[in-house]
Scaffold this motif. Structure first.
Motif, PDB file in Angstrom:
ATOM      1  N   ALA A  86      73.195  44.314 -51.004  1.00 36.82           N
ATOM      2  CA  ALA A  86      73.356  43.726 -52.165  1.00 36.82           C
ATOM      3  C   ALA A  86      74.949  43.691 -52.224  1.00 36.82           C
ATOM      4  CB  ALA A  86      72.761  44.169 -53.214  1.00 36.82           C
ATOM      5  N   ASP A  87      75.539  44.568 -51.693  1.00 35.29           N
ATOM      6  CA  ASP A  87      77.220  44.547 -51.723  1.00 35.29           C
ATOM      7  C   ASP A  87      78.193  43.665 -51.500  1.00 35.29           C
ATOM      8  OD1 ASP A  87      77.003  44.937 -48.870  1.00 35.29           O
ATOM      9  OD2 ASP A  87      77.422  47.071 -49.066  1.00 35.29           O
ATOM     10  N   GLY A  88      77.672  42.617 -51.022  1.00 38.86           N
ATOM     11  CA  GLY A  88      78.496  41.312 -50.643  1.00 38.86           C
ATOM     12  C   GLY A  88      79.089  41.394 -49.252  1.00 38.86           C
ATOM     13  N   GLN A  89      78.489  42.572 -48.450  1.00 36.94           N
ATOM     14  CA  GLN A  89      78.916  42.534 -47.118  1.00 36.94           C
ATOM     15  C   GLN A  89      78.391  41.814 -46.049  1.00 36.94           C
ATOM     16  OE1 GLN A  89      79.927  46.633 -45.553  1.00 36.94           O
ATOM     17  NE2 GLN A  89      80.924  47.312 -47.247  1.00 36.94           N
ATOM     18  N   HIS A  90      77.403  41.222 -46.260  1.00 41.33           N
ATOM     19  CA  HIS A  90      76.552  40.340 -45.741  1.00 41.33           C
ATOM     20  C   HIS A  90      76.555  38.805 -46.190  1.00 41.33           C
ATOM     21  CE1 HIS A  90      73.627  44.096 -44.394  1.00 41.33           C
ATOM     22  NE2 HIS A  90      74.759  43.951 -43.812  1.00 41.33           N
ATOM     23  N   ASP A  91      77.060  38.045 -45.415  1.00 37.69           N
ATOM     24  CA  ASP A  91      77.244  36.427 -46.028  1.00 37.69           C
ATOM     25  C   ASP A  91      76.137  35.614 -46.047  1.00 37.69           C
ATOM     26  OD1 ASP A  91      78.358  34.041 -46.327  1.00 37.69           O
ATOM     27  OD2 ASP A  91      80.043  34.285 -45.476  1.00 37.69           O
ATOM     28  N   PRO A  92      75.608  35.437 -47.024  1.00 38.23           N
ATOM     29  CA  PRO A  92      74.469  34.597 -47.134  1.00 38.23           C
ATOM     30  C   PRO A  92      74.450  33.188 -46.344  1.00 38.23           C
ATOM     31  CG  PRO A  92      74.892  35.237 -49.258  1.00 38.23           C
ATOM     32  CD  PRO A  92      75.979  35.674 -48.354  1.00 38.23           C
ATOM     33  N   ARG A  93      75.723  32.671 -46.059  1.00 36.79           N
ATOM     34  CA  ARG A  93      75.747  31.627 -45.278  1.00 36.79           C
ATOM     35  C   ARG A  93      75.380  31.610 -43.755  1.00 36.79           C
ATOM     36  NH1 ARG A  93      82.214  30.286 -46.026  1.00 36.79           N
ATOM     37  NH2 ARG A  93      82.058  32.418 -45.618  1.00 36.79           N
ATOM     38  N   ASP A  94      75.107  32.933 -43.614  1.00 36.59           N
ATOM     39  CA  ASP A  94      74.564  32.994 -42.073  1.00 36.59           C
ATOM     40  C   ASP A  94      72.923  33.134 -42.035  1.00 36.59           C
ATOM     41  OD1 ASP A  94      76.891  33.623 -40.801  1.00 36.59           O
ATOM     42  OD2 ASP A  94      77.011  35.483 -41.542  1.00 36.59           O
ATOM     43  N   VAL A  95      72.470  33.032 -43.176  1.00 34.71           N
ATOM     44  CA  VAL A  95      70.947  33.054 -43.159  1.00 34.71           C
ATOM     45  C   VAL A  95      70.333  31.774 -42.475  1.00 34.71           C
ATOM     46  CG1 VAL A  95      69.065  32.713 -44.920  1.00 34.71           C
ATOM     47  CG2 VAL A  95      70.685  34.162 -45.494  1.00 34.71           C
TER      48      VAL A  95
END
Length: 250
Positions: A86-95
């Motif tokens: 949840a901390d923003g370090q994973h980019d949802p655009r990669d889903v």
């Protein structure tokens, strides 16, 4: 065609969790957030962004938060569970890259280590060494074992006797999946280090993770067959779940 849901544990990330939920829901509309005892408004922000919510009364750590979320999701008609922080370090655009790989793999993990320049040196080397140590220990094909951005088959998750605490749960899922014969795949992911507060302790948690892997490797509590969602609902108590907040009530 698979049916997906996202699982996001959160602890005191009110400034970022809303954007993460919103970004994920563009590709996976069903998002469950587990508020792990936050003292800020993380849970309400997540619901305002469209997520369902389960809450812990106190901070228990990532492992229990993941198990709480799975207690809900594995009793539903899902093919896969998407996990991210949840901390923003994973980019949802990669889903979409994870979803595209779902037909040919049971465990798809993100690989951050392809872009060494984007990762602080200490974090890169602890992740690199931890991944190589786990690869030698298990013989599994691993590229970034400590990346929490992943897509996992619900059928395999229902067979796992998960017990890991803190970030060791990420390694535990890999070890148990490999023992159960899961097909592995990896997708490159962007990683964002822009001042977000991480609760990961690079050296201490990496050592704990590698040592825990030995225990997970010899543990024999996994099930030989998937009991199915209906049997899961009968066997595992689901915590209360709050729905998304109505629009405009944030």
């Amino acid at each position: 065609m698979g049916r997906f849901a996202a699982l996001i544990p959160v602890y005191n990330c009110e400034a970022r969790v809303g954007a993460v939920v919103d970004g994920v829901r563009r590709f996976v509309p069903d998002v469950l957030v587990v508020d792990d005892g936050s003292t800020d408004s993380s849970g309400r922000v997540a619901r305002a962004a469209g997520a369902r919510l389960v809450s812990h009364a106190e901070n228990l750590g990532k492992g229990p938060a993941i198990r709480t979320g799975l207690a809900v999701l594995l009793g539903e008609d899902l093919s896969h569970v998407l996990m991210l922080d949840a901390d923003g370090q994973h980019d949802p655009r990669d889903v979409p890259n994870f979803l595209a790989a779902a037909a040919d793999a049971d465990l798809i993990t993100g690989n951050r280590l392809w872009n060494r320049e984007a990762i602080p040196a200490r974090r890169f080397w602890t992740n690199f060494i931890g991944t190589r140590a786990l690869q030698l220990m298990t013989g599994f094909p691993l590229e970034d074992s400590q990346c929490g951005f992943r897509l996992v088959s619900a059928s395999f998750l229902r067979r796992m006797g998960l017990v890991g605490n803190r970030y060791a749960v990420d390694t535990e899922i890999i070890v148990r999946a490999g023992k159960l014969g899961a097909r592995f795949a990896h997708v490159p992911v962007r990683v964002i280090y822009d001042g977000a507060v991480s609760h990961y302790r690079p050296l201490r948690d990496t050592v704990h993770i590698v040592l825990s892997a030995a225990r997970f490797k010899v543990d024999e509590s996994d099930l030989r067959a998937d009991p199915g969602a209906e049997a899961w609902r009968r066997r595992v108590a689901s915590p209360p779940v709050l729905g998304p907040l109505p629009e405009g009530s944030a």
